[in-house]
Design a protein around this motif. Structure first.
Motif, mmCIF file in Angstrom:
data_model
loop_
_atom_site.group_PDB
_atom_site.id
_atom_site.type_symbol
_atom_site.label_atom_id
_atom_site.label_comp_id
_atom_site.label_asym_id
_atom_site.label_seq_id
_atom_site.Cartn_x
_atom_site.Cartn_y
_atom_site.Cartn_z
ATOM 1 N N ALA A 121 0.838 -1.205 0.000
ATOM 2 C CA ALA A 121 0.000 0.000 0.000
ATOM 3 C C ALA A 121 0.871 1.252 0.000
ATOM 4 O O ALA A 121 0.580 2.230 -0.708
ATOM 5 C CB ALA A 121 -0.938 -0.011 1.201
ATOM 6 N N TYR A 122 1.949 1.241 0.763
ATOM 7 C CA TYR A 122 2.863 2.379 0.805
ATOM 8 C C TYR A 122 3.514 2.593 -0.557
ATOM 9 O O TYR A 122 3.606 3.735 -1.037
ATOM 10 C CB TYR A 122 3.932 2.157 1.883
ATOM 11 C CG TYR A 122 4.814 3.362 2.086
ATOM 12 C CD1 TYR A 122 4.466 4.357 2.984
ATOM 13 C CD2 TYR A 122 5.993 3.511 1.375
ATOM 14 C CE1 TYR A 122 5.254 5.469 3.172
ATOM 15 C CE2 TYR A 122 6.806 4.623 1.547
ATOM 16 C CZ TYR A 122 6.427 5.597 2.452
ATOM 17 O OH TYR A 122 7.217 6.710 2.619
ATOM 18 N N LYS A 174 2.334 1.800 -3.453
ATOM 19 C CA LYS A 174 1.326 2.337 -4.385
ATOM 20 C C LYS A 174 1.199 3.841 -4.254
ATOM 21 O O LYS A 174 1.024 4.551 -5.238
ATOM 22 C CB LYS A 174 -0.022 1.673 -4.142
ATOM 23 C CG LYS A 174 -0.111 0.273 -4.672
ATOM 24 C CD LYS A 174 -1.458 -0.347 -4.416
ATOM 25 C CE LYS A 174 -1.480 -1.767 -4.951
ATOM 26 N NZ LYS A 174 -2.744 -2.458 -4.644
ATOM 27 N N GLU A 175 1.300 4.336 -3.017
ATOM 28 C CA GLU A 175 1.138 5.764 -2.780
ATOM 29 C C GLU A 175 2.428 6.559 -2.962
ATOM 30 O O GLU A 175 2.407 7.688 -3.449
ATOM 31 C CB GLU A 175 0.603 5.983 -1.367
ATOM 32 C CG GLU A 175 0.237 7.427 -1.095
ATOM 33 C CD GLU A 175 -0.474 7.613 0.219
ATOM 34 O OE1 GLU A 175 -0.511 8.776 0.678
ATOM 35 O OE2 GLU A 175 -0.982 6.629 0.792
ATOM 36 N N HIS A 176 3.566 5.973 -2.609
ATOM 37 C CA HIS A 176 4.818 6.730 -2.563
ATOM 38 C C HIS A 176 5.926 6.186 -3.458
ATOM 39 O O HIS A 176 7.012 6.744 -3.475
ATOM 40 C CB HIS A 176 5.357 6.748 -1.127
ATOM 41 C CG HIS A 176 4.412 7.326 -0.136
ATOM 42 N ND1 HIS A 176 4.194 8.676 -0.006
ATOM 43 C CD2 HIS A 176 3.594 6.726 0.770
ATOM 44 C CE1 HIS A 176 3.306 8.884 0.941
ATOM 45 N NE2 HIS A 176 2.916 7.717 1.430
ATOM 46 N N THR A 220 7.775 8.704 -5.960
ATOM 47 C CA THR A 220 8.227 10.017 -5.511
ATOM 48 C C THR A 220 9.676 10.020 -5.153
ATOM 49 O O THR A 220 10.294 9.023 -5.002
ATOM 50 C CB THR A 220 7.401 10.485 -4.286
ATOM 51 O OG1 THR A 220 7.536 9.531 -3.249
ATOM 52 C CG2 THR A 220 5.964 10.696 -4.657
#
Length: 81
Positions: free
Chosen positions: A73-74, A76-78, A81
């Motif tokens: 999940a992390y 997927k979000e970060h 970046t």
């Protein structure tokens, strides 16, 4: 850069690496894999940082986490970046 501490024979670590591959995240560009098999410096780092010798273990700046689904999940979000 996101650091993923893994043990290659660990099915939970493989789950994270497969998910990263499916997200088109590239090792060396989006994350760095660190060998954390028993007896390695990587395993010692995991123990020092997180207090447990479990893998997979993610480190991204001040963020540190275990648990493959949380790591996915992390990513997927970060992850980009």
């Amino acid at each position: 850069m996101i650091q993923l501490y893994i043990q290659h024979s660990c099915p939970f670590c493989q789950r994270v690496l497969r998910a990263a591959d499916e997200m088109k995240l590239e090792e060396g560009k989006h994350f760095r894999v660190i060998d954390a098999a028993p007896g390695t410096a990587g395993r010692e780092d995991v123990l020092k940082r997180g207090g447990q010798s479990m893998v997979p273990f993610l480190v991204d700046g001040a963020t540190e986490m275990y648990e493959s689904f949380d790591i996915i999940a992390y990513l997927k979000e970060h992850g980009r970046t």
